[in-house]
Design an enzyme around this catalytic site. Structure first.
Site, PDB file in Angstrom:
ATOM      1  N   TRP A  59      17.132  16.859  33.702  1.00  0.00           N
ATOM      2  CA  TRP A  59      17.124  15.664  34.569  1.00  0.00           C
ATOM      3  C   TRP A  59      16.268  14.567  33.926  1.00  0.00           C
ATOM      4  CZ3 TRP A  59      19.837  13.621  38.383  1.00  0.00           C
ATOM      5  CH2 TRP A  59      20.628  14.443  39.180  1.00  0.00           C
ATOM      6  N   TRP A  97      17.726  -5.245  53.319  1.00  0.00           N
ATOM      7  CA  TRP A  97      16.377  -4.673  53.345  1.00  0.00           C
ATOM      8  C   TRP A  97      15.496  -5.506  54.265  1.00  0.00           C
ATOM      9  CZ3 TRP A  97      16.642  -0.105  51.287  1.00  0.00           C
ATOM     10  CH2 TRP A  97      17.368   0.150  50.126  1.00  0.00           C
ATOM     11  N   TRP A 129      13.982   7.099  42.113  1.00  0.00           N
ATOM     12  CA  TRP A 129      13.952   6.206  43.286  1.00  0.00           C
ATOM     13  C   TRP A 129      15.356   5.732  43.618  1.00  0.00           C
ATOM     14  CZ3 TRP A 129      10.958   5.011  47.251  1.00  0.00           C
ATOM     15  CH2 TRP A 129       9.636   5.453  47.207  1.00  0.00           C
ATOM     16  N   GLU A 150      15.963  21.147  35.034  1.00  0.00           N
ATOM     17  CA  GLU A 150      15.091  20.056  35.489  1.00  0.00           C
ATOM     18  C   GLU A 150      14.590  19.244  34.298  1.00  0.00           C
ATOM     19  OE1 GLU A 150      14.835  19.148  38.596  1.00  0.00           O
ATOM     20  OE2 GLU A 150      16.062  20.852  39.169  1.00  0.00           O
ATOM     21  N   ASN A 182       7.829  17.466  44.168  1.00  0.00           N
ATOM     22  CA  ASN A 182       9.145  16.810  44.097  1.00  0.00           C
ATOM     23  C   ASN A 182       9.846  16.712  45.456  1.00  0.00           C
ATOM     24  OD1 ASN A 182      11.474  15.718  42.628  1.00  0.00           O
ATOM     25  ND2 ASN A 182      12.448  17.622  43.290  1.00  0.00           N
ATOM     26  N   TRP A 184      13.711  -0.092  47.563  1.00  0.00           N
ATOM     27  CA  TRP A 184      13.218   1.022  46.745  1.00  0.00           C
ATOM     28  C   TRP A 184      12.266   0.530  45.655  1.00  0.00           C
ATOM     29  CZ3 TRP A 184      14.275   0.494  41.632  1.00  0.00           C
ATOM     30  CH2 TRP A 184      15.389  -0.255  41.255  1.00  0.00           C
TER      31      TRP A 184
END
Ligand code: FAD
Length: 397
Positions: free
Chosen positions: A195, A223, A299, A192, A258, A276
């Protein structure tokens, strides 16, 4: 400051966001022109975003091979010995309290103060507590928002440099090598941290990550524009308890688990079909760990437009997600206390309860708690339709 201190060298840790890089480059040029020695160094990341390259010389766009390469290449540097003394320059300074930085009218920061101990010591204590126990169950419990200590909650400390990823890596590796830590749990935790590194690689090579779709096909996405829906989402009034609990946790503490971040982000971009970027901006304003790399990368990952992203057609069902990851309902009950007395069975879908059950629980839908802002099945079909439109427009372009 230069005049007051008589400094002839200035050093700082590198930053990687475009706006930050521009500011720092300007300062560097200015100080160099004044004849000062200036140097910036890496400190926020394990490796610089340009260090780890694919065989072809480019940057990694897929996480798993990046993680493999990072694991193979990275050796944390030995810490330097603690200096015997640090004699800072004598400069006149205001006291921080004089700046009146704490909000008073209203004091919206009370929840933040309860949840966090900012500073180096707070960060070191969090890491020690986490490695002392929870890390061994991390792979099993990290998706459970009701288990607050199942993850490290180091993100704001990492964000503000109160602890560095190299320290985290070193302490974790040390625990594994000494046989104190279960290797699989500890390596899942370090993946993680990777990440976060990967997000910085993406940001460095895509400076517009917070604004532009990483996958340009997403410019064809139809959108919607719907202020009321956005307000309901950001204020935790969607009528989906796991979404509302997450958005309220965020507002109150500056943090969100998360798993719940993924659920609320999917809800905004798929159920509500809102761009987003709107969610990214809200998180940027409200998270205590708001990060110029991890926030837009995550995102875009959730929305489907990002690198190595979750496919757009994978649409989280907020009801089954809630039932799976908050089975006891502790998380929802904490943040949506108006639903506290509902039986577990209905907690993640209050509208499924019969009138008598709602009455006994003191829930009046549309009054004490909202009706769902949109029906899940309908929202799912609308999102899939929108994705088909994207594909058609892309082939026609
Ligand atoms: C929509 C969305 C927005 C996000 N925005 C941010 C953000 O602005 N800042 C931020 O730090 N994280 C962000 N994340 C990633 C993740 O949710 C948080 O890092 C994590 O919840 C922090 O909790 P923790 O410290 O207990 O994590 P742990 O599970 O203990 O993980 C350890 C550390 O690894 C890093 N990390 C963990 N997961 C991720 C991830 N998916 N991506 C990047 N780094 C990760 C963090 O630095 C974290 O502190 C976002 C995720 C989503 C889905």
């Amino acid at each position: 400051m230069l005049k007051e201190t008589g400094a002839d060298c200035v050093f700082w840790n590198r930053r990687y966001d475009k706006a930050e890089r521009d500011v720092d480059a300007g300062i560097k040029a200015d100080l160099t022109a004044r004849g000062l020695t200036v140097a910036s160094r890496g400190g926020r990341l394990l490796t610089e975003p340009w260090d780890i390259r694919t065989g072809a010389g480019g940057y990694y766009k897929v996480f798993t091979p990046y993680w493999r390469a990072l694991r193979a290449a990275y050796v944390p540097p030995d810490p330097l010995p603690r200096p015997a003394s640090l004699s800072g320059p004598k400069v006149k300074s205001d006291s921080l309290s004089e700046w009146g930085l704490h909000p008073t009218r209203p004091d919206w920061a009370g929840g933040l103060a309860e949840a966090w101990v900012p500073g180096e010591q707070g960060a070191a204590d969090r890491l020690a507590e986490f490695l002392d126990g929870p890390v061994s169950q991390y792979p099993d419990l990290r998706n459970r928002p009701d288990r607050e200590s199942a993850t490290s909650r180091l993100s704001p400390h990492l964000r503000f440099g109160e602890i560095g990823p190299a320290q985290v890596w070193r302490a974790t590796r040390h625990g594994i090598d000494m046989g104190h830590l279960d290797e699989s749990g500890a390596m899942t935790f370090l993946s993680e941290i990777a990440w976060r590194e990967f997000s910085y690689v993406l940001l460095y090579h895509n400076p517009d990550l917070a604004d532009e779709n990483y996958n340009p096909a997403f410019r064809h996405m139809p959108w919607r524009s719907d202020r009321d829906a956005y307000d309901a989402w950001s204020e935790g009034r969607t009528g989906y308890p796991i979404v509302d609990a997450g958005m309220r946790q965020l507002w109150h503490t500056g943090f969100m688990h998360n798993r719940v971040r993924m659920i609320v982000a999917s809800f905004l971009t798929k159920h509500l079909l809102l761009p987003w970027q709107m969610g990214e901006a809200w998180f940027w304003d409200t998270l205590v760990d708001a990060d110029p790399a991890s926030n837009p990368a995550s995102w875009q990952w959730t929305a489907g437009s990002g690198a190595d992203a979750a496919p757009y057609f994978r649409i989280f069902n907020p009801i089954t997600q809630g039932r799976k990851f908050d089975a006891s309902g502790d998380y929802v009950r904490r943040w949506c206390p108006e639903l506290e007395d509902l039986p577990d069975k209905y907690l993640h879908a209050p509208w499924e309860a019969d009138a008598a059950t709602l009455k006994v629980a003191g829930v009046a839908l549309g009054d004490t708690y909202p009706h769902p802002i949109i029906e899940h099945a309908l929202a799912r079909l609308r999102a899939l339709d929108a994705y088909d439109t994207l594909k058609q427009r892309r082939s026609a372009a």
